[in-house]
Design a protein around this motif. Sequence first.
Motif: not given
Length: 368
Positions: A37-51
């Motif tokens: 899918r050609n992704i070249s990075g990742v972003t996270t935030n508190p909502t993502i980690f909570a999930g």
Amino acid sequence: MSTPTEQLSAAGVSIWLDDLSRERITTGNLAALIADRNISGVTTNPTIFAGALSKGEAYAEQVASLAAAGASVDTAIFEITTDDVQAASDIFRPVFDATRGVDGRVSIEVSPDLAHDTAATVAQAKELWAKVDRPNALIKIPATKAGLPAITEVIAAGISVNVTLIFSLERYAAVIDAYLSGIERARAAGHDISTIQSVASFFVSRVDTEVDNRLKAIGTDAAKDLLSKAGIANARLAYELFEREFASDRARTLLEAGANVQRPLWASTGVKDPALPDTLYVTELVAAGTVNTMPEKTLEATFDHGEITGDTVTGNYGSAHEVFDRLAAVGVDFDDVTQVLEDEGVEKFIVSWHELQDTVAEALKASR
């Protein structure tokens, strides 16, 4: 035939996934998304980690170990999230190396509880950077008024930063100034400024949600004709500002000394209105040297049927300015819109952070 995500990458847009979990890391899903899918990075935030943590199974062993060691809730969160970011950074290391440090980036955010505390933000940013200990990490700092001097301070220390929660052009200009000030100080302190990267996360769909609610309340034909136009117009004007500011003498001096531009990043690109095309905030914001961080649903929609037609930003500055003139004419106070969105954005992340604390507290208690 190339895929839409390949076409988007070829147009100069870095595709980052707005999600991370240990399951993605351990099952090979993250590596597959890089390849397919050609992704070249990742972003996270508190909502993502909570999930991620609420699903729990992948974290059970580490939670049990932390519980046995008597770790506090905040210590456990720190250990769990930095472990995920370390592991993801290692998966993205070949991308980081291939792009000479531009991509292959993994973001981790300072606690939202610190959004209005400059000194505490700086301290935690340095602590996260040291703990993750990967050159391809990015420390996320919100673009609140207290966040601006923290951004300068952290960049001055040689740390790469993802500035988050930007809604207004005025605040974006202040973010660029904070970045350039940090680079100037880093250079004066003898840091290798070529290794410092930064992105400025400009939120898109949330702008449409707030503005559209106001337009519907106004209810005139002129107001209705502006529905779902503010978010893209605002982002396009942000790119116009980016081009202007990084062509200034001040920026050029730093770029010639080896500094990097602070790339605009389109955040909040999941379409919230089901009446709109599900790739709207991807296909209408194609410009070289940008990042688009997408939830997986938007990524898959883009891969499946996104129509990438080249640059859809730089030729549309005039129409974007016109949208803002018309918004003002029908009575939308955009300064108020962006302040409401910043306040709500901080509050939503605080709520998610507390949910994350509650989830971890329950897990630790169950393990003990």
